[in-house]
Design a protein around this motif. Structure first.
Motif, PDB file in Angstrom:
ATOM      1  N   HIS A  29      -9.340 -10.159 138.219  1.00  0.00           N
ATOM      2  CA  HIS A  29      -9.036 -11.110 139.274  1.00  0.00           C
ATOM      3  C   HIS A  29      -7.570 -11.516 139.226  1.00  0.00           C
ATOM      4  CE1 HIS A  29     -13.252 -11.518 140.342  1.00  0.00           C
ATOM      5  NE2 HIS A  29     -13.519 -11.598 139.057  1.00  0.00           N
ATOM      6  N   GLY A  30      -6.988 -11.634 140.396  1.00  0.00           N
ATOM      7  CA  GLY A  30      -5.593 -12.045 140.467  1.00  0.00           C
ATOM      8  C   GLY A  30      -4.626 -10.881 140.401  1.00  0.00           C
ATOM      9  N   LYS A  31      -5.092  -9.720 139.980  1.00  0.00           N
ATOM     10  CA  LYS A  31      -4.234  -8.533 139.925  1.00  0.00           C
ATOM     11  C   LYS A  31      -4.666  -7.482 140.929  1.00  0.00           C
ATOM     12  CE  LYS A  31      -2.145  -8.686 135.361  1.00  0.00           C
ATOM     13  NZ  LYS A  31      -1.735  -7.877 134.191  1.00  0.00           N
ATOM     14  N   ASN A  32      -5.709  -7.787 141.701  1.00  0.00           N
ATOM     15  CA  ASN A  32      -6.183  -6.849 142.729  1.00  0.00           C
ATOM     16  C   ASN A  32      -6.401  -5.447 142.166  1.00  0.00           C
ATOM     17  OD1 ASN A  32      -6.256  -8.790 144.725  1.00  0.00           O
ATOM     18  ND2 ASN A  32      -4.138  -8.421 145.340  1.00  0.00           N
ATOM     19  N   THR A  33      -7.010  -5.390 141.003  1.00  0.00           N
ATOM     20  CA  THR A  33      -7.225  -4.107 140.335  1.00  0.00           C
ATOM     21  C   THR A  33      -8.652  -4.029 139.818  1.00  0.00           C
ATOM     22  OG1 THR A  33      -4.907  -4.027 139.651  1.00  0.00           O
ATOM     23  CG2 THR A  33      -6.434  -2.567 138.505  1.00  0.00           C
ATOM     24  N   VAL A  34      -9.235  -2.865 139.984  1.00  0.00           N
ATOM     25  CA  VAL A  34     -10.560  -2.581 139.448  1.00  0.00           C
ATOM     26  C   VAL A  34     -10.425  -1.394 138.511  1.00  0.00           C
ATOM     27  CG1 VAL A  34     -12.889  -1.785 140.007  1.00  0.00           C
ATOM     28  CG2 VAL A  34     -11.789  -3.539 141.405  1.00  0.00           C
ATOM     29  N   TYR A  35     -11.150  -1.437 137.411  1.00  0.00           N
ATOM     30  CA  TYR A  35     -11.065  -0.399 136.398  1.00  0.00           C
ATOM     31  C   TYR A  35     -12.401   0.329 136.258  1.00  0.00           C
ATOM     32  CZ  TYR A  35      -7.025  -3.217 135.093  1.00  0.00           C
ATOM     33  OH  TYR A  35      -5.854  -3.933 135.115  1.00  0.00           O
ATOM     34  N   LEU A  36     -12.298   1.556 135.814  1.00  0.00           N
ATOM     35  CA  LEU A  36     -13.482   2.310 135.423  1.00  0.00           C
ATOM     36  C   LEU A  36     -13.206   2.868 134.038  1.00  0.00           C
ATOM     37  CD1 LEU A  36     -16.288   3.278 136.377  1.00  0.00           C
ATOM     38  CD2 LEU A  36     -15.183   5.441 136.994  1.00  0.00           C
ATOM     39  N   GLN A  37     -13.810   2.241 133.040  1.00  0.00           N
ATOM     40  CA  GLN A  37     -13.689   2.714 131.663  1.00  0.00           C
ATOM     41  C   GLN A  37     -14.714   3.808 131.456  1.00  0.00           C
ATOM     42  OE1 GLN A  37     -11.494   1.796 129.134  1.00  0.00           O
ATOM     43  NE2 GLN A  37     -12.413   3.505 128.022  1.00  0.00           N
ATOM     44  N   MET A  38     -14.248   4.972 131.062  1.00  0.00           N
ATOM     45  CA  MET A  38     -15.130   6.121 130.903  1.00  0.00           C
ATOM     46  C   MET A  38     -15.098   6.571 129.450  1.00  0.00           C
ATOM     47  SD  MET A  38     -14.231   8.237 134.390  1.00  0.00           S
ATOM     48  CE  MET A  38     -12.653   8.788 133.774  1.00  0.00           C
ATOM     49  N   ASN A  39     -16.219   6.459 128.782  1.00  0.00           N
ATOM     50  CA  ASN A  39     -16.342   6.861 127.383  1.00  0.00           C
ATOM     51  C   ASN A  39     -17.308   8.029 127.256  1.00  0.00           C
ATOM     52  OD1 ASN A  39     -14.690   4.653 126.679  1.00  0.00           O
ATOM     53  ND2 ASN A  39     -16.467   3.296 126.473  1.00  0.00           N
TER      54      ASN A  39
END
Length: 129
Positions: free
Chosen positions: A78-88
């Motif tokens: 939130h606040g950085k307009n970024t979504v992540y996808l952590q792939m392990n």
């Protein structure tokens, strides 16, 4: 108009990890990605694009395809307009171009691929030894 840019793809050995980022921007003053459902999709060579994961805008609930459940984690900053996808624990079958997409979703359930309004250009993920 929302612009989405994916990054973080690359070549990784089986069993390795990558974190994809989806950065959003818009010309609208005060734009925030918090109001959007964000989905991650992937398309392998010769195959149709498939949904991988998505994260809701209101309660932050998440959805995962069975093929990635327990290995991938979606999150938003939130606040950085970024979504992540952590792939392990990546597998060769995870090799694909990964796309993020966004939609303002006011209905029940999970949006389908056709419901998303904005798409990034994709980032290549290759899992190979």
């Amino acid at each position: 108009q929302v612009q989405l840019v994916e990054s973080g793809g690359g070549l990784v050995q089986p069993g390795g990890s990558l974190r994809l980022s989806c950065a959003a921007s818009a010309f609208t003053s005060g734009f925030t990605l918090d109001y959007y459902v964000i989905g991650w999709f992937r398309q392998a060579p010769g195959k149709e694009r498939e949904g991988v994961s998505c994260i809701n805008s209101d309660d932050g609930s998440t959805y995962y395809a069975d093929s990635v459940k327990g290995r991938f984690t979606i999150s938003r900053e939130h606040g950085k307009n970024t979504v992540y996808l952590q792939m392990n624990s990546l597998k060769p079958e995870d090799t694909a171009v990964y796309y993020c997409a966004a939609v303002v979703w006011l209905r029940l359930g999970v949006p389908t691929e056709n419901d998303y309004d904005y798409w990034g250009h994709g980032t290549q993920v290759t899992v190979s030894s």
